[in-house]
Design a protein around this motif. Structure first.
Motif, PDB file in Angstrom:
ATOM      1  N   GLU A  70       4.642 -19.669 -73.808  1.00  0.00           N
ATOM      2  CA  GLU A  70       5.182 -20.968 -74.193  1.00  0.00           C
ATOM      3  C   GLU A  70       6.667 -21.296 -74.016  1.00  0.00           C
ATOM      4  O   GLU A  70       7.191 -22.199 -73.366  1.00  0.00           O
ATOM      5  CB  GLU A  70       4.768 -21.595 -75.427  1.00  0.00           C
ATOM      6  CG  GLU A  70       4.909 -23.081 -75.610  1.00  0.00           C
ATOM      7  CD  GLU A  70       4.710 -23.476 -77.141  1.00  0.00           C
ATOM      8  OE1 GLU A  70       4.614 -22.746 -77.832  1.00  0.00           O
ATOM      9  OE2 GLU A  70       4.226 -24.561 -77.235  1.00  0.00           O
ATOM     10  N   TRP A  78      -5.053 -17.742 -71.811  1.00  0.00           N
ATOM     11  CA  TRP A  78      -3.501 -17.673 -72.018  1.00  0.00           C
ATOM     12  C   TRP A  78      -3.080 -16.461 -72.520  1.00  0.00           C
ATOM     13  O   TRP A  78      -1.847 -15.944 -72.089  1.00  0.00           O
ATOM     14  CB  TRP A  78      -3.054 -18.881 -72.983  1.00  0.00           C
ATOM     15  CG  TRP A  78      -3.321 -20.204 -72.494  1.00  0.00           C
ATOM     16  CD1 TRP A  78      -4.292 -21.212 -72.943  1.00  0.00           C
ATOM     17  CD2 TRP A  78      -2.602 -20.766 -71.371  1.00  0.00           C
ATOM     18  NE1 TRP A  78      -4.114 -22.174 -71.993  1.00  0.00           N
ATOM     19  CE2 TRP A  78      -3.199 -22.033 -70.989  1.00  0.00           C
ATOM     20  CE3 TRP A  78      -1.653 -20.287 -70.275  1.00  0.00           C
ATOM     21  CZ2 TRP A  78      -2.805 -22.881 -69.915  1.00  0.00           C
ATOM     22  CZ3 TRP A  78      -1.377 -21.251 -69.199  1.00  0.00           C
ATOM     23  CH2 TRP A  78      -2.009 -22.473 -69.181  1.00  0.00           C
ATOM     24  N   GLY A  91      -7.243 -21.920 -75.286  1.00  0.00           N
ATOM     25  CA  GLY A  91      -6.813 -21.759 -76.577  1.00  0.00           C
ATOM     26  C   GLY A  91      -5.265 -22.121 -76.452  1.00  0.00           C
ATOM     27  O   GLY A  91      -4.828 -22.548 -75.701  1.00  0.00           O
ATOM     28  N   LYS A  92      -4.606 -21.691 -77.533  1.00  0.00           N
ATOM     29  CA  LYS A  92      -3.117 -21.844 -77.671  1.00  0.00           C
ATOM     30  C   LYS A  92      -2.394 -21.114 -76.985  1.00  0.00           C
ATOM     31  O   LYS A  92      -2.893 -19.880 -76.651  1.00  0.00           O
ATOM     32  CB  LYS A  92      -2.734 -21.701 -79.149  1.00  0.00           C
ATOM     33  CG  LYS A  92      -1.316 -22.273 -79.575  1.00  0.00           C
ATOM     34  CD  LYS A  92      -1.240 -22.192 -80.989  1.00  0.00           C
ATOM     35  CE  LYS A  92       0.213 -22.568 -81.746  1.00  0.00           C
ATOM     36  NZ  LYS A  92       1.318 -22.700 -80.533  1.00  0.00           N
ATOM     37  N   SER A 112       3.401 -17.606 -77.702  1.00  0.00           N
ATOM     38  CA  SER A 112       4.887 -18.374 -77.846  1.00  0.00           C
ATOM     39  C   SER A 112       5.609 -17.872 -76.963  1.00  0.00           C
ATOM     40  O   SER A 112       6.620 -18.642 -76.792  1.00  0.00           O
ATOM     41  CB  SER A 112       5.361 -17.898 -79.449  1.00  0.00           C
ATOM     42  OG  SER A 112       5.349 -16.517 -79.378  1.00  0.00           O
TER      43      SER A 112
END
Ligand code: MN
Length: 233
Positions: free
Chosen positions: A129, A220, A122-123, A126
């Motif tokens: 990232e 993640w 998935g994403k 933040s």
């Protein structure tokens, strides 16, 4: 790494490292009794990227062997302390490092994967990232670097993403076997097992195809959790 740090790192990696003191002989410290942590999903949950048979053998046979090997090595080291006979200290110290590395990395490995429709691939959250961009320039550069490191491990080993608390950087390193090529002062928060036992049934000699597919099952959220447990939230 002492026993307490090992346990804490195991917890940081989300590993269910049960450490139960066993009955110690007189004057000896209790030996830790390591156990195989359960998989957080069924064997077939990572299909089609990682096949069920590979997961079953990898977890129930290979990881179990590292757990058994670590328990054996630590028991032998305890015996040496009791008897004062250290003639096999080099052998059992090496076994403790190899099997301890195997137990730790596999415990982390199961946790940082998830089914593709349930968090896998998935994403990227933040905070992680931002850290990846800060350390590697971009997420794309990180992925390319990590994939290349994994593809180029000589023989059996891992590509690992580490946190280095001394400067807060994320770094990518290879590990040969379960424990070699690692500097002091870093903690893995993510890794891909590129031993052939991790992919050979489905991918045979095509390690690069396995690595490419593996990105689809990276959890993640868990990687970020491992990161934040070390650097603070
Ligand atoms: Mn493995």
């Amino acid at each position: 790494m002492n026993r307490r740090e090992f346990v804490e790192l195991g917890i940081a990696a989300g590993a269910a490292l049960a450490v139960q003191p066993t009955i110690a002989s007189a004057g000896d410290a209790p030996a830790p009794q390591h156990t195989l942590p359960p998989l957080p999903y069924p064997y077939d949950a990572l299909e089609p990227y990682i096949d069920a048979k590979t997961m079953e053998i990898h977890h129930s046979k290979h990881h179990q062997a590292y757990v058994d090997g670590l328990n054996k090595a630590e028991a032998e080291l305890a015996k040496a302390r009791s008897s004062g006979d250290y003639t096999t200290i080099e052998y059992w110290s090496k076994k403790a490092a190899f099997n301890g590395g195997g137990h730790f990395l596999h415990s982390m490995f199961w946790q940082i994967m998830a089914p593709a429709n349930k968090g896998g691939g998935g994403k990227i959250p933040s905070k992680l990232e931002a850290a990846l961009k800060d350390s590697f320039g971009s997420v794309e550069a990180f992925r390319a670097h990590f994939s290349a490191a994994a593809a180029a491990v000589e023989g059996s080993g891992w590509a690992l993403l580490h946190v280095r608390p001394s400067d807060g950087r994320l770094i990518i390193l290879q590990a040969e076997n379960q424990h070699k090529l690692t500097p002091w002062g870093v903690t893995p928060i993510m890794g891909i097992d590129v031993w052939e036992h991790a992919y050979y049934l489905k991918y045979q000699n095509r390690r690069a195809d396995y690595i490419k597919a593996w990105w689809n099952v990276v959890n993640w959220e868990k990687v970020e959790d491992n990161y934040l447990r070390i650097v603070g939230r």
